[in-house]
Design an enzyme around this catalytic site. Sequence first.
Site, PDB file in Angstrom:
ATOM      1  N   LYS A 191       1.766   0.510  -5.483  1.00  0.00           N
ATOM      2  CA  LYS A 191       2.480   1.573  -4.482  1.00  0.00           C
ATOM      3  C   LYS A 191       3.921   1.207  -4.421  1.00  0.00           C
ATOM      4  CE  LYS A 191       3.488   2.542  -0.357  1.00  0.00           C
ATOM      5  NZ  LYS A 191       4.617   2.925  -0.609  1.00  0.00           N
ATOM      6  N   PRO A 192       4.923   1.914  -5.126  1.00  0.00           N
ATOM      7  CA  PRO A 192       6.374   1.617  -4.958  1.00  0.00           C
ATOM      8  C   PRO A 192       6.688   2.420  -3.828  1.00  0.00           C
ATOM      9  CG  PRO A 192       5.813   3.353  -6.725  1.00  0.00           C
ATOM     10  CD  PRO A 192       4.653   3.073  -6.275  1.00  0.00           C
ATOM     11  N   ALA A 193       8.031   2.108  -3.263  1.00  0.00           N
ATOM     12  CA  ALA A 193       8.453   2.687  -2.095  1.00  0.00           C
ATOM     13  C   ALA A 193       9.023   4.202  -2.389  1.00  0.00           C
ATOM     14  CB  ALA A 193       9.864   1.763  -1.703  1.00  0.00           C
TER      15      ALA A 193
ATOM     16  N   GLU B 222      17.673  -7.906  11.642  1.00  0.00           N
ATOM     17  CA  GLU B 222      17.980  -8.198  10.412  1.00  0.00           C
ATOM     18  C   GLU B 222      18.827  -7.024  10.102  1.00  0.00           C
ATOM     19  OE1 GLU B 222      14.377  -7.566   7.913  1.00  0.00           O
ATOM     20  OE2 GLU B 222      15.046  -8.863   6.367  1.00  0.00           O
TER      21      GLU B 222
ATOM     22  N   CYS C 272      16.053  -9.634   2.248  1.00  0.00           N
ATOM     23  CA  CYS C 272      15.354 -10.095   3.013  1.00  0.00           C
ATOM     24  C   CYS C 272      15.839 -11.384   3.185  1.00  0.00           C
ATOM     25  CB  CYS C 272      13.604 -10.459   2.812  1.00  0.00           C
ATOM     26  SG  CYS C 272      12.933  -8.643   2.672  1.00  0.00           S
TER      27      CYS C 272
ATOM     28  N   GLY D 123       7.491  -6.078   2.697  1.00  0.00           N
ATOM     29  CA  GLY D 123       8.244  -5.146   3.808  1.00  0.00           C
ATOM     30  C   GLY D 123       8.469  -5.798   5.059  1.00  0.00           C
ATOM     31  N   SER D 124       8.561  -4.896   5.979  1.00  0.00           N
ATOM     32  CA  SER D 124       8.805  -5.113   7.319  1.00  0.00           C
ATOM     33  C   SER D 124       7.437  -6.014   8.002  1.00  0.00           C
ATOM     34  CB  SER D 124       9.181  -4.016   8.304  1.00  0.00           C
ATOM     35  OG  SER D 124       8.007  -3.073   8.334  1.00  0.00           O
TER      36      SER D 124
ATOM     37  N   GLU E 232       5.257 -10.662   2.278  1.00  0.00           N
ATOM     38  CA  GLU E 232       6.795 -11.320   2.140  1.00  0.00           C
ATOM     39  C   GLU E 232       7.335 -10.299   3.265  1.00  0.00           C
ATOM     40  OE1 GLU E 232      10.288 -10.960   1.643  1.00  0.00           O
ATOM     41  OE2 GLU E 232      10.132 -10.859  -0.562  1.00  0.00           O
ATOM     42  N   LEU E 233       7.535 -10.833   4.368  1.00  0.00           N
ATOM     43  CA  LEU E 233       7.986  -9.821   5.535  1.00  0.00           C
ATOM     44  C   LEU E 233       9.332 -10.069   5.844  1.00  0.00           C
ATOM     45  CD1 LEU E 233       4.488 -10.137   7.606  1.00  0.00           C
ATOM     46  CD2 LEU E 233       5.222  -8.816   5.926  1.00  0.00           C
TER      47      LEU E 233
HETATM   48  C1  SIN Z   1      13.909 -10.112  -0.981  1.00  0.00           C
HETATM   49  O1  SIN Z   1      12.881 -10.237  -0.903  1.00  0.00           O
HETATM   50  O2  SIN Z   1      14.747  -9.158  -0.372  1.00  0.00           O
HETATM   51  C2  SIN Z   1      14.703 -10.703  -1.965  1.00  0.00           C
HETATM   52  C3  SIN Z   1      13.993 -11.134  -2.947  1.00  0.00           C
HETATM   53  C4  SIN Z   1      14.386 -12.206  -4.180  1.00  0.00           C
HETATM   54  O3  SIN Z   1      15.427 -13.021  -3.557  1.00  0.00           O
HETATM   55  O4  SIN Z   1      13.735 -12.531  -5.184  1.00  0.00           O
END
Ligand code: SIN
Length: 490
Positions: A184-186, A391, A294, A238-239, A260-261
Site C-alpha cells: 500500500k503506497p501513500a 518532528e 524521518c 510512518g508515524s 520505521e516510525l
Molecule cells: C526516511 O525514512 O525518512 C529516510 C529514509 C532513508 O534515509 O533511507
Amino acid sequence: MLKPDPAQLAASDAALDSLPGLAPYDLGPDTFLVHDPATGRRLARVPNCTSDAALDQLTIADEAGRAWAATTPRHRSDTLHAVYTVLLEHRDRLANVMTREIGKPLAEAKGEVQYAADYVRWYAEELLRPGGGVRPDPRGGATILTTRAPVGLSVLIAPWNFPMAMITRKIAPALAAGCAAVIKPAALTPLTTLLTVDLMAKAGVPRELMRVVTTTDAAAFSETVLADPRVRKLSFTGSTGVGRRLLGLAAQHIVKSSMELGGNAPLIVLDDANLERAVEGTVRAKLRNGGQSCVAANRIYVQDGIADAFVEAFTERMGQVIMGHPLADGVELGPMISREAVDRLGELVDDAVVRGAELRLGGAALTGPGNFFPATVLDQVPGSARIAGTEIFGPVAAISRFATPEEAIRKANDTRFGLAGYVFTETLDRALDVADQLETGLVGINTGVPSSVAAPFGGVKQSGLGREGSGEGLEEYQEVRFYSVGRGER
Ligand code: SIN
C-alpha cells in the site's frame, strides 16, 4: 523563483502520460486524484480500492507466494538483478514521475532512483548468503541445524516521502526471502510505486507476487488485511501513532512486524568540529527531501565555543539555497507535500519566535500557487518552543547552544523518539563517546546522510522495531528454524 525549462516540463508530462493502465487489476469503481505540490494541479486519477478488492489481492499474492518460496535462490537473485537493470534504464522516467507527485528536485529524485535500485541489487546479492548453521547439542547425542524459511505473505505500507526507495527497501528483501506482498503506497504518492512495480514485473517478477493497493482509506485497508490470518508479516514506515495502532491490529494473529516510525533527530556540533564540514553536513541533514525525512536533523545543538561562527556560516549557506519548481535546473528546495504542511511550519516558527528564538533567515511561506516554504534558520531556540519537541518535517533549522557534551547528550536523549542522531567533531574518541550515549538506532558521525543499503536502518524507543536494509533487513522476512538431528541414544 526558478521555473523549469519547457523541454524538461514536456519530458515530465510525457512520463506522466505513460502512466495510465498501471493499476491493471480491478480495485473497484471509485477513484481518487493525485496532485502536483508545485502547482496544485491534478496529475492523475488512481483506483480507490475497496476492502473486498484488498482481500482479492491478498488471495492472489498468497497463492503466488507458495510457488515463489519454492524457487531457487539463484533464480530469485537473477530476477532481482534484472529488476535493477530495468529500473536504471527507466531512471529519468521514474525520476520525472517522482518529482511531479512529491515535488522533490529532479536531481534528488534521480538520486532516489539509484538508491532504490541499489536495495534491489543488494538483496539480489545478499539472498545467496542466507546464513544458518550447525552446532552440537552440548548434552551430546544430537546435532542442531538452523535454517531460514520465508516468513510468508507480507503487507508493506509505505510513506510518501521516499516513494520509491521505501518500496524497494521492503519489497526487495521480501522477494529475496521468498515472500509475496501486498503493497500500500501513500495516497499522496502512488504513481512512483505503480510505475516501479510495473517495471519490476516487466523485468520478470511475477505480477501476482506484488499487488499494489491504492486507497485513501488506510485504516480500512489495515483493519481488513491484518484481520486475515494468511498475513504473516507487516512492514510499516510512518508515524508513531499509526504504528502503534497497526501493532495492535498485528497482535490479533501475532504477525511479525517491523516499524520505521517518527524521529526527532538531534545533531550535535562540538567545539572542535571542522566548521565547513559541520555546516555542509547539517545543511544536507536538514534539507534532504526538503527536510521531509524521518532522519532529518530536527534539533541542532552547537557548543558555545563554535556557535557564533557556525550560525553565521550555516545561515549564509542556507541563504544560498535555491528554491523553485523541482524540475528547474539547480533547484535544491522544492515545495512541501501539502498546504497543511506549509501552514504547520509557519505556526512552529511563529511559536518559537514568540518564545524567544531569533529568526535569522526565512520564516514565512510563499504566497501564490504551490506549497513553498523557504530555508529557515532559528537560533537560540528555547526548550519550551513547540519546535523543540516536534518532528519538523520541513526546511526549518532549530538551533540551540550548549556548554558541555554531557548537557548536549542529556538534551538529545530527552525525547520518546530514537531514530537518528548526528555528531560533528574532529576527535574520534569524542565522536564515539557521544555516539555511544545517544539513544538512537543510527548515528551520523561527520556526515549528514548516514543512510545506505548496507546499513541496518531503524530506531529505538518509540521510533520503531526491526531494521531495513543490510543483512538484518533480509532476516525481517525470514523465520529461523532448527532441526535437531538425533545421533544415537540420549
Ligand atoms: C526516511 O525514512 O525518512 C529516510 C529514509 C532513508 O534515509 O533511507
